[in-house]
Design an enzyme around this catalytic site. Structure first.
Site, PDB file in Angstrom:
ATOM      1  N   GLY A  38      83.989  76.224  -4.862  1.00  0.00           N
ATOM      2  CA  GLY A  38      83.018  76.969  -5.644  1.00  0.00           C
ATOM      3  C   GLY A  38      81.572  76.720  -5.272  1.00  0.00           C
ATOM      4  N   GLU A  39      81.300  75.704  -4.461  1.00  0.00           N
ATOM      5  CA  GLU A  39      79.927  75.465  -4.028  1.00  0.00           C
ATOM      6  C   GLU A  39      79.492  76.542  -3.024  1.00  0.00           C
ATOM      7  OE1 GLU A  39      79.211  71.499  -2.691  1.00  0.00           O
ATOM      8  OE2 GLU A  39      79.639  70.617  -4.653  1.00  0.00           O
ATOM      9  N   ARG A  93      68.208  88.051 -23.180  1.00  0.00           N
ATOM     10  CA  ARG A  93      68.512  88.474 -24.550  1.00  0.00           C
ATOM     11  C   ARG A  93      68.305  87.380 -25.579  1.00  0.00           C
ATOM     12  NH1 ARG A  93      73.844  92.133 -23.297  1.00  0.00           N
ATOM     13  NH2 ARG A  93      73.968  90.759 -21.509  1.00  0.00           N
ATOM     14  N   ASP A 170      70.350 102.688 -30.981  1.00  0.00           N
ATOM     15  CA  ASP A 170      69.946 101.701 -31.981  1.00  0.00           C
ATOM     16  C   ASP A 170      68.422 101.655 -32.025  1.00  0.00           C
ATOM     17  OD1 ASP A 170      69.158 100.154 -29.738  1.00  0.00           O
ATOM     18  OD2 ASP A 170      71.138  99.225 -29.653  1.00  0.00           O
ATOM     19  N   LYS A 193      72.525 101.340 -36.124  1.00  0.00           N
ATOM     20  CA  LYS A 193      73.726 100.644 -35.652  1.00  0.00           C
ATOM     21  C   LYS A 193      74.008  99.442 -36.535  1.00  0.00           C
ATOM     22  CE  LYS A 193      73.656  98.001 -31.884  1.00  0.00           C
ATOM     23  NZ  LYS A 193      73.657  97.587 -30.467  1.00  0.00           N
ATOM     24  N   SER A 224      76.967  97.114 -21.443  1.00  0.00           N
ATOM     25  CA  SER A 224      77.842  96.063 -20.910  1.00  0.00           C
ATOM     26  C   SER A 224      79.275  96.220 -21.423  1.00  0.00           C
ATOM     27  CB  SER A 224      77.297  94.673 -21.225  1.00  0.00           C
ATOM     28  OG  SER A 224      76.970  94.563 -22.600  1.00  0.00           O
TER      29      SER A 224
END
Length: 306
Positions: A38-39, A93, A170, A193, A224
């Protein structure tokens, strides 16, 4: 004479070609190798005095490490100025800790990026209570561009029914929905919303009769999970909208969701190229190039590409 060049993380190669052409720059791809554990190993092209780093920061965790490594290599190779061009900027966010022990991701990522680059240019960053993006990145320049001019130009060029109502799913969408509506001289409204969970929302409108017999254009900055867009489309259909189309700045949803949008009554969904996605239909290179021309030596300013 100072030099300037553009380098990109691998999934930004197509958008980078368009941006490089507008700026009259050479472009190079940063090589990112994943080891079995994973590196990452990151290899950059030779550094210019000013190096523009293009990086759409969706699926961000490996990309943030790749940027950190790329910046280290470029600084060591002589880069005096690094400019991060991140059309989509991750982790914006959460700007507060809503529960005990929560990390404030905006603050952590902002501090990290401010330590490795000298300027950040992004588009429609998802900021809730942060009024000025420069406060996220202490000590460096930062600009939050709007995708609305590019989106409005694309919609006007393609033709749009003058009876269309622009819809925000929204209250947070009010700024860009009103901007699009003003540019296209259309009516607009914003839904109310209610969120019941990460993947459960309900949507209603203050004026249910507004959409009867008229087409609707849903506009949002980020999609998303798709639940808000689907709920809004179903509500619009129930109100009698003749058609529902959608346009978004950042398409973060998996392409496998597109049939669900169609089933909910969305005729088409288009996105900007802030992140590579099958729905990409609106290029941001003109807006980005306009913001980045200040980095060019005066002897290197290109002619504007129409």
């Amino acid at each position: 004479m100072s030099t300037i060049a553009l380098q990109t993380l691998p999934d930004g190669r197509d958008a980078t070609k368009r941006l490089a052409a507008r700026l009259g720059l050479s472009g190079a791809e940063i090589a990112v190798h994943h080891f079995p554990d994973g590196e990452l190993r990151v290899t950059v092209a030779p550094a210019a005095d000013t190096t523009l780093l293009y990086a759409p920061l969706d699926q961000p965790n490996d990309k943030l490490i790749a940027l950190l490594f790329a910046a280290e290599a470029l600084r060591r190779d002589g880069a005096k100025r690094l400019v991060l061009v991140a059309p989509y900027l991750c982790y914006m966010r959460q700007d507060a800790a809503f529960h005990a022990g929560e990390a404030i991701s905006q603050r952590a990522v902002g501090s990290l990026l401010a330590r490795i680059v000298d300027r950040i240019v992004t588009v429609d960053a998802h900021l809730h209570r942060t009024a000025d993006i420069r406060s996220v990145f202490p000590g460096i320049d930062a600009e939050n561009l709007s995708a609305m001019p590019a989106i409005a130009n694309a919609l006007a060029t393609g033709g749009i029914d003058p009876t269309t109502v622009v819809i925000g799913p929204d209250m947070e969408s009010e700024p860009w929905v009103s901007d699009i509506a003003r540019r296209l001289r259309l009516q607009h409204t914003v839904a109310r919303k209610t969120r019941h969970g990460d993947r459960s929302v309900s949507v209603d409108f203050a004026d249910p009769g507004l959409l009867s017999g008229r087409p609707a254009l849903l506009v949002d900055d980020i999609v998303s999970s798709g639940t808000t867009l689907i709920a809004a489309a179903r509500a619009l259909a129930a109100m009698g909208a003749t058609a529902v189309d959608a346009v978004v700045t950042h398409a973060l949803f998996p392409p496998a969701l597109i049939p669900a949008f169609t089933e909910a009554g969305i005729r088409s969904i288009r996105s900007t190229d802030s992140v590579p996605h099958p729905t990409n239909a609106i290029a941001l290179d003109e807006s980005l190039a306009a913001a980045l021309r200040s980095e060019l030596p005066t002897t290197q300013l290109p002619e504007t590409i129409p």
